[in-house]
Design a protein around this motif. Structure first.
Motif, PDB file in Angstrom:
ATOM      1  N   PRO B 100      35.618  -9.830   8.905  1.00  0.00           N
ATOM      2  CA  PRO B 100      35.214  -8.448   8.548  1.00  0.00           C
ATOM      3  C   PRO B 100      34.794  -8.184   7.096  1.00  0.00           C
ATOM      4  O   PRO B 100      34.156  -7.306   6.813  1.00  0.00           O
ATOM      5  CB  PRO B 100      36.641  -7.665   8.559  1.00  0.00           C
ATOM      6  N   GLY B 101      35.295  -9.002   6.073  1.00  0.00           N
ATOM      7  CA  GLY B 101      34.899  -8.908   4.718  1.00  0.00           C
ATOM      8  C   GLY B 101      33.579  -9.246   4.691  1.00  0.00           C
ATOM      9  O   GLY B 101      32.984  -8.960   3.497  1.00  0.00           O
ATOM     10  N   GLY B 102      33.051 -10.024   5.503  1.00  0.00           N
ATOM     11  CA  GLY B 102      31.762 -10.565   5.415  1.00  0.00           C
ATOM     12  C   GLY B 102      30.530  -9.324   5.915  1.00  0.00           C
ATOM     13  O   GLY B 102      29.571  -9.636   6.007  1.00  0.00           O
ATOM     14  N   VAL B 103      31.190  -8.340   6.239  1.00  0.00           N
ATOM     15  CA  VAL B 103      30.485  -6.894   6.793  1.00  0.00           C
ATOM     16  C   VAL B 103      30.906  -6.102   5.681  1.00  0.00           C
ATOM     17  O   VAL B 103      29.914  -5.392   5.435  1.00  0.00           O
ATOM     18  CB  VAL B 103      30.710  -6.562   7.930  1.00  0.00           C
ATOM     19  N   GLY B 104      32.034  -5.818   5.205  1.00  0.00           N
ATOM     20  CA  GLY B 104      32.515  -4.801   4.392  1.00  0.00           C
ATOM     21  C   GLY B 104      32.985  -3.693   4.975  1.00  0.00           C
ATOM     22  O   GLY B 104      33.212  -3.636   6.326  1.00  0.00           O
ATOM     23  N   TYR B 105      33.311  -2.766   4.082  1.00  0.00           N
ATOM     24  CA  TYR B 105      34.155  -1.587   4.612  1.00  0.00           C
ATOM     25  C   TYR B 105      33.303  -0.556   5.155  1.00  0.00           C
ATOM     26  O   TYR B 105      33.537  -0.045   6.377  1.00  0.00           O
ATOM     27  CB  TYR B 105      35.014  -1.089   3.437  1.00  0.00           C
ATOM     28  N   ASP B 106      32.012  -0.579   4.694  1.00  0.00           N
ATOM     29  CA  ASP B 106      31.014   0.591   5.157  1.00  0.00           C
ATOM     30  C   ASP B 106      30.189  -0.299   6.145  1.00  0.00           C
ATOM     31  O   ASP B 106      29.023  -0.384   5.923  1.00  0.00           O
ATOM     32  CB  ASP B 106      30.240   1.076   4.015  1.00  0.00           C
ATOM     33  N   ILE B 107      30.674  -0.449   7.434  1.00  0.00           N
ATOM     34  CA  ILE B 107      29.945  -0.964   8.449  1.00  0.00           C
ATOM     35  C   ILE B 107      28.699  -0.270   8.794  1.00  0.00           C
ATOM     36  O   ILE B 107      28.845   0.939   8.973  1.00  0.00           O
ATOM     37  CB  ILE B 107      31.047  -1.105   9.644  1.00  0.00           C
ATOM     38  N   ASN B 108      27.738  -1.011   9.045  1.00  0.00           N
ATOM     39  CA  ASN B 108      26.358  -0.363   9.125  1.00  0.00           C
ATOM     40  C   ASN B 108      25.728   0.569   8.251  1.00  0.00           C
ATOM     41  O   ASN B 108      25.438   1.546   8.507  1.00  0.00           O
ATOM     42  CB  ASN B 108      26.190  -0.044  10.458  1.00  0.00           C
ATOM     43  N   CYS B 109      26.282   0.365   6.732  1.00  0.00           N
ATOM     44  CA  CYS B 109      25.680   0.985   5.885  1.00  0.00           C
ATOM     45  C   CYS B 109      24.092   0.737   6.237  1.00  0.00           C
ATOM     46  O   CYS B 109      23.764  -0.334   6.221  1.00  0.00           O
ATOM     47  CB  CYS B 109      26.173   0.840   4.454  1.00  0.00           C
ATOM     48  N   GLY B 110      23.317   1.724   5.910  1.00  0.00           N
ATOM     49  CA  GLY B 110      21.863   1.343   6.164  1.00  0.00           C
ATOM     50  C   GLY B 110      21.117   2.450   5.665  1.00  0.00           C
ATOM     51  O   GLY B 110      21.560   3.250   5.244  1.00  0.00           O
ATOM     52  N   VAL B 111      19.682   1.955   5.977  1.00  0.00           N
ATOM     53  CA  VAL B 111      18.548   3.195   5.603  1.00  0.00           C
ATOM     54  C   VAL B 111      17.694   3.275   6.693  1.00  0.00           C
ATOM     55  O   VAL B 111      17.407   2.549   7.525  1.00  0.00           O
ATOM     56  CB  VAL B 111      17.823   2.692   4.192  1.00  0.00           C
ATOM     57  N   ARG B 112      17.182   4.675   6.809  1.00  0.00           N
ATOM     58  CA  ARG B 112      16.166   5.236   7.575  1.00  0.00           C
ATOM     59  C   ARG B 112      15.235   6.063   6.873  1.00  0.00           C
ATOM     60  O   ARG B 112      15.710   6.800   5.849  1.00  0.00           O
ATOM     61  CB  ARG B 112      17.060   6.359   8.655  1.00  0.00           C
ATOM     62  N   LEU B 113      13.992   5.614   7.173  1.00  0.00           N
ATOM     63  CA  LEU B 113      12.863   6.412   6.676  1.00  0.00           C
ATOM     64  C   LEU B 113      12.056   7.239   7.479  1.00  0.00           C
ATOM     65  O   LEU B 113      11.804   6.832   8.659  1.00  0.00           O
ATOM     66  CB  LEU B 113      11.879   5.276   5.888  1.00  0.00           C
ATOM     67  N   LEU B 114      11.955   8.373   7.215  1.00  0.00           N
ATOM     68  CA  LEU B 114      11.205   9.261   7.728  1.00  0.00           C
ATOM     69  C   LEU B 114       9.798   9.413   7.091  1.00  0.00           C
ATOM     70  O   LEU B 114       9.823   9.798   5.871  1.00  0.00           O
ATOM     71  CB  LEU B 114      11.749  10.747   7.760  1.00  0.00           C
ATOM     72  N   THR B 115       8.764   9.656   7.870  1.00  0.00           N
ATOM     73  CA  THR B 115       7.340   9.949   7.259  1.00  0.00           C
ATOM     74  C   THR B 115       7.008  11.430   7.549  1.00  0.00           C
ATOM     75  O   THR B 115       7.306  11.761   8.670  1.00  0.00           O
ATOM     76  CB  THR B 115       6.353   9.074   7.676  1.00  0.00           C
ATOM     77  N   LEU B 116       6.514  12.033   6.807  1.00  0.00           N
ATOM     78  CA  LEU B 116       6.104  13.498   7.036  1.00  0.00           C
ATOM     79  C   LEU B 116       4.516  13.617   7.316  1.00  0.00           C
ATOM     80  O   LEU B 116       3.912  12.826   6.653  1.00  0.00           O
ATOM     81  CB  LEU B 116       6.737  14.491   6.084  1.00  0.00           C
ATOM     82  N   ASP B 117       3.830  14.322   7.949  1.00  0.00           N
ATOM     83  CA  ASP B 117       2.495  14.617   8.080  1.00  0.00           C
ATOM     84  C   ASP B 117       2.027  15.560   7.057  1.00  0.00           C
ATOM     85  O   ASP B 117       1.438  16.753   7.227  1.00  0.00           O
ATOM     86  CB  ASP B 117       2.293  15.087   9.428  1.00  0.00           C
ATOM     87  N   VAL B 118       2.620  15.675   5.826  1.00  0.00           N
ATOM     88  CA  VAL B 118       2.516  16.438   4.820  1.00  0.00           C
ATOM     89  C   VAL B 118       2.347  15.442   3.552  1.00  0.00           C
ATOM     90  O   VAL B 118       3.022  14.647   3.339  1.00  0.00           O
ATOM     91  CB  VAL B 118       3.830  17.163   4.521  1.00  0.00           C
ATOM     92  N   LEU B 235       1.819   4.849   7.569  1.00  0.00           N
ATOM     93  CA  LEU B 235       1.865   5.064   5.924  1.00  0.00           C
ATOM     94  C   LEU B 235       0.564   5.212   5.571  1.00  0.00           C
ATOM     95  O   LEU B 235      -0.155   4.486   5.631  1.00  0.00           O
ATOM     96  CB  LEU B 235       2.473   3.957   5.239  1.00  0.00           C
ATOM     97  N   ARG B 236       0.179   6.433   4.696  1.00  0.00           N
ATOM     98  CA  ARG B 236      -0.908   6.608   3.637  1.00  0.00           C
ATOM     99  C   ARG B 236      -0.275   7.186   2.530  1.00  0.00           C
ATOM    100  O   ARG B 236       0.372   7.861   2.238  1.00  0.00           O
ATOM    101  CB  ARG B 236      -1.683   7.693   4.413  1.00  0.00           C
ATOM    102  N   GLU B 237      -1.275   6.837   1.479  1.00  0.00           N
ATOM    103  CA  GLU B 237      -1.228   7.430   0.062  1.00  0.00           C
ATOM    104  C   GLU B 237      -0.862   8.639   0.021  1.00  0.00           C
ATOM    105  O   GLU B 237      -1.768   9.422   0.636  1.00  0.00           O
ATOM    106  CB  GLU B 237      -2.453   6.697  -0.887  1.00  0.00           C
ATOM    107  N   GLY B 238       0.041   9.111  -0.810  1.00  0.00           N
ATOM    108  CA  GLY B 238       0.345  10.538  -1.248  1.00  0.00           C
ATOM    109  C   GLY B 238       1.275  11.063  -0.052  1.00  0.00           C
ATOM    110  O   GLY B 238       1.547  12.117  -0.353  1.00  0.00           O
ATOM    111  N   GLN B 239       1.552  10.510   1.139  1.00  0.00           N
ATOM    112  CA  GLN B 239       2.443  11.153   2.132  1.00  0.00           C
ATOM    113  C   GLN B 239       3.797  11.305   1.368  1.00  0.00           C
ATOM    114  O   GLN B 239       4.245  10.548   0.638  1.00  0.00           O
ATOM    115  CB  GLN B 239       2.347  10.040   3.239  1.00  0.00           C
ATOM    116  N   VAL B 240       4.483  12.251   2.063  1.00  0.00           N
ATOM    117  CA  VAL B 240       5.848  12.447   1.759  1.00  0.00           C
ATOM    118  C   VAL B 240       6.764  11.646   2.758  1.00  0.00           C
ATOM    119  O   VAL B 240       6.493  11.793   3.955  1.00  0.00           O
ATOM    120  CB  VAL B 240       6.173  14.027   1.712  1.00  0.00           C
ATOM    121  N   THR B 241       7.720  11.185   2.302  1.00  0.00           N
ATOM    122  CA  THR B 241       8.827  10.461   2.977  1.00  0.00           C
ATOM    123  C   THR B 241      10.229  10.853   2.463  1.00  0.00           C
ATOM    124  O   THR B 241      10.489  11.433   1.591  1.00  0.00           O
ATOM    125  CB  THR B 241       8.769   8.921   2.734  1.00  0.00           C
ATOM    126  N   VAL B 242      11.028  10.612   3.377  1.00  0.00           N
ATOM    127  CA  VAL B 242      12.454  10.872   3.172  1.00  0.00           C
ATOM    128  C   VAL B 242      13.507   9.622   3.562  1.00  0.00           C
ATOM    129  O   VAL B 242      13.039   9.206   4.818  1.00  0.00           O
ATOM    130  CB  VAL B 242      13.158  12.010   4.089  1.00  0.00           C
TER     131      VAL B 242
END
Lengths: 131, 486
Positions: B100-118, B235-242
């Motif tokens: 369990p220590g090889g995964v850590g306390y925050d199990i599946n801590c991770g990142v999600r990227l949203l792209t906007l059409d703006v 992905l395109r240049e200038g696009q907004v992401t979250v």
């Protein structure tokens, strides 16, 4: 009784030196209260606490875990020990806690570099918290 | 895993490293180590890495029963607890261990990227309003008001199915799930293995960001590095992401706590001796090992559901500030886990890959990644710190050959939280970021100061090493417009 926070790249490492076993547990409580803080001046309540573990070092982590759990699930920040009895691998007693939202959270109380040593009038302990 | 031989040697307080490949260094197995310890880094990064206990922790990982090939460290490695952050270890069932220590306390801590059409230009003066609206809808720090309330049965469904269980509430979409690592659901999850304490801790935390290094960042695509891959990823240049960075919250923290404690009392029974108690582990086939895998999978599914709920809140904020068309144009590019142990096929074996602060980085052609990305490889996100760039990369065959299909997960800390606070106040950092045009929302000055940009390594340097080491390929650079921090 005293405690200090030791440098750690990502987490926080607590070192305690106290004249008694009870003092170690008291300092751990105070250090945690300082770390997580609280907002407002909520009512003060008394809360029973019982934890058990196979050795003193693990008992210290169980104690801190219980206080973290209380803060996160009940918005109760333990401020002082009212009564404490340590017998074998079991700690029981009560703490005085203030109702308030913790400012910072502790994810876990780790076993990394965990230590609890001493006798007579000098006890030392160290524990790393995942924040 | 053949590597170019070299005689270069670097002596550090953590051990003597020999260069064995492009940006790859090794501490040969010695003492109780069962395999070597290998670090993907250049000399400059090694200088920083050697400044804390990372290499000692990596060598401890190399002692674990059943570990294969090497204990690996990504270029963003830094001192953690048990495993270093940025550590990777593969073990082989049935006798290889899971820790369990090889995964850590925050199990599946991770990142999600949203792209906007703006574009950022179109967003213009509405940037602050959008960051503000997101901050109003996403509880941060210890806050839990506004989280999704679930009945016991609903929580079981989330633990078993992940974000799919939220579709009938109008949260997320089939497309979002398709664009999520493991499709947002680890098999074998068993809610019965998640304790009542874990359920209580997580009960009102679905859709909350948490604290520490968790954040939600509004960004602009500032540079396209690989136009072909960028086109495939949309992905395109200038696009907004979250970019959304969070995990399994108190539920996952408690699952780790419960199972470290259980394994700590079980290791003697399996004849396992450990250099660090936090490495508590048990054979994958043991009752303790199977119980942890089932509980960890449930917590991982909760984390994916958490990020799905956070993305839903972001889309609500976009709808309010930019209109419903902009919200429906907010696509999920991908979602990756940082802290997880998964059974995967590598080198013709089924192995359990522990990734502690590391990202899966599967190559083009992998059946494990969405069809739309199969020609370019799995998206990998390497966030910088506040005020610095983040990068989108794609996985490579090199990662499959060298690192069990893994790349790094961030810039990596180089300075303690106390050290950061001694160098700058939250108030001053807030002022500096605002002067750079970055909108900041963070409830505490202390939390902000602890995450100051200088507390992290140079993300551009780390990403360059990842690319030279052949673990992933750069696609695009993102720069911050605003940040909501826990």
């Amino acid at each position: 009784m005293s405690y200090r926070w030791v440098e750690h790249t990502a987490e926080v490492e607590l070192h305690i030196e106290a004249p008694s076993e009870r003092g170690v547990f008291e300092d751990a409580l105070r250090a945690l209260a300082e770390l997580i803080g609280e907002t407002g001046n909520g009512e003060r309540v008394s809360r029973e606490v019982t934890v058990a573990a196979g050795d003193r070092a693990a008992l210290l982590t169980a104690w801190l875990e219980e206080l973290v759990y209380m803060a996160e699930t009940e918005d109760l920040i333990a401020e002082e020990i009212e009564r404490i009895e340590i017998e074998g691998g079991r700690l029981s007693g009560s703490v005085r806690a203030r109702r308030g939202r913790p400012r910072h959270l502790v994810k876990g109380v780790t076993y990394h570099r965990l230590a609890f040593e001493g006798s007579g009038e000098r006890f030392t302990a160290q524990v790393v918290l995942d924040v | 895993m053949s590597e170019r031989p070299s005689v270069e040697v670097l002596r550090t307080p953590g051990g003597e490293l020999r260069q064995v490949g492009e940006e790859l260094w090794e501490i040969p197995a010695h003492g109780q180590m069962r395999v070597p310890a290998r670090v993907f880094a250049d000399r400059e990064l090694l200088g920083e890495i050697a400044g804390d206990r990372s290499l000692e922790q990596l060598q401890n990982v190399a002692t674990l029963p059943g570990i294969l090939d090497a204990a690996l460290a990504m270029p963003d490695i830094h001192q953690g607890y048990g495993f270093p952050v940025g550590g990777v270890a593969a073990t082989e069932p049935p006798d290889g261990i899971v820790s369990p220590g090889g995964v850590g306390y925050d199990i599946n801590c991770g990142v999600r990227l949203l792209t906007l059409d703006v574009s950022a230009a179109e967003l213009g003066s509405r940037t602050e309003a959008l960051v503000h609206e997101i901050s109003r809808r996403v509880p941060v720090g210890a806050g839990h008001g506004g989280a999704l309330r679930l009945s016991g049965r609903e929580l079981d469904a989330v633990l078993t199915q992940g974000p799919r269980a939220l579709l009938e509430r109008g949260i997320g979409s089939e497309r979002d799930i398709e664009h999520t690592e493991s499709y947002g659901r680890l098999q074998g999850a068993d809610p019965a293995r998640v304790s009542d304490r874990a359920r209580t801790r997580g009960a009102d935390q679905l859709g909350t960001l948490g604290s520490g290094n968790h954040f939600l960042e509004l960004q602009r695509v500032s540079q396209i590095i690989d136009p072909t891959a960028a086109r495939a990823l949309g992905l395109r240049e200038g696009q907004v992401t979250v970019l959304i960075h969070s995990g399994s919250r108190g539920l996952g923290h408690q699952v780790c706590t419960d199972h470290v404690r259980r394994m700590d009392t079980a290791i003697a029974r399996y004849g396992i001796a450990l250099p660090d108690r936090q490495l508590a582990c048990a054979p994958l086939s043991s009752p303790e090992g199977r119980a942890y895998i089932a509980a960890m999978a449930a917590a991982a599914n909760f984390a994916w559901a958490n990020r799905a709920t956070l993305a839903h809140r972001v889309r609500e904020a976009i709808a309010l500030v930019l209109g419903p068309d902009a919200a429906s144009g907010a696509r999920q590019l991908y979602d990756v886990a940082h802290n997880v142990a998964k059974l995967e096929r590598h080198h013709d074996r089924t192995v359990c890959v522990h990734r502690k602060g590391a990202t899966r980085a599967f190559p083009p052609g992998s059946p494990e990644i969405p069809a739309a990305y199969r020609e370019v490889g799995q998206p990998v996100f390497i966030p910088g710190s506040m005020g610095t760039s983040s990068f989108v990369l794609v996985g490579t065959q090199g990662a499959m050959e060298r690192s069990f299909g893994t790349a790094c997960h961030g810039a990596g800390r180089r300075m303690s939280r106390t050290g950061a606070r001694h160098q700058i106040t939250g108030k001053e950092l807030r002022r500096q970021l605002q002067a750079q045009g970055i909108v900041v929302r963070c409830p505490t000055d202390r939390g902000l100061a602890e995450e100051a940009p200088f507390a992290y390594k140079d993300v551009e340097h780390v990403v360059a090493v990842v690319e030279r080491a052949g673990l992933a390929r750069r696609v695009a650079q993102l720069t911050p417009l605003g940040v909501v921090k826990g």
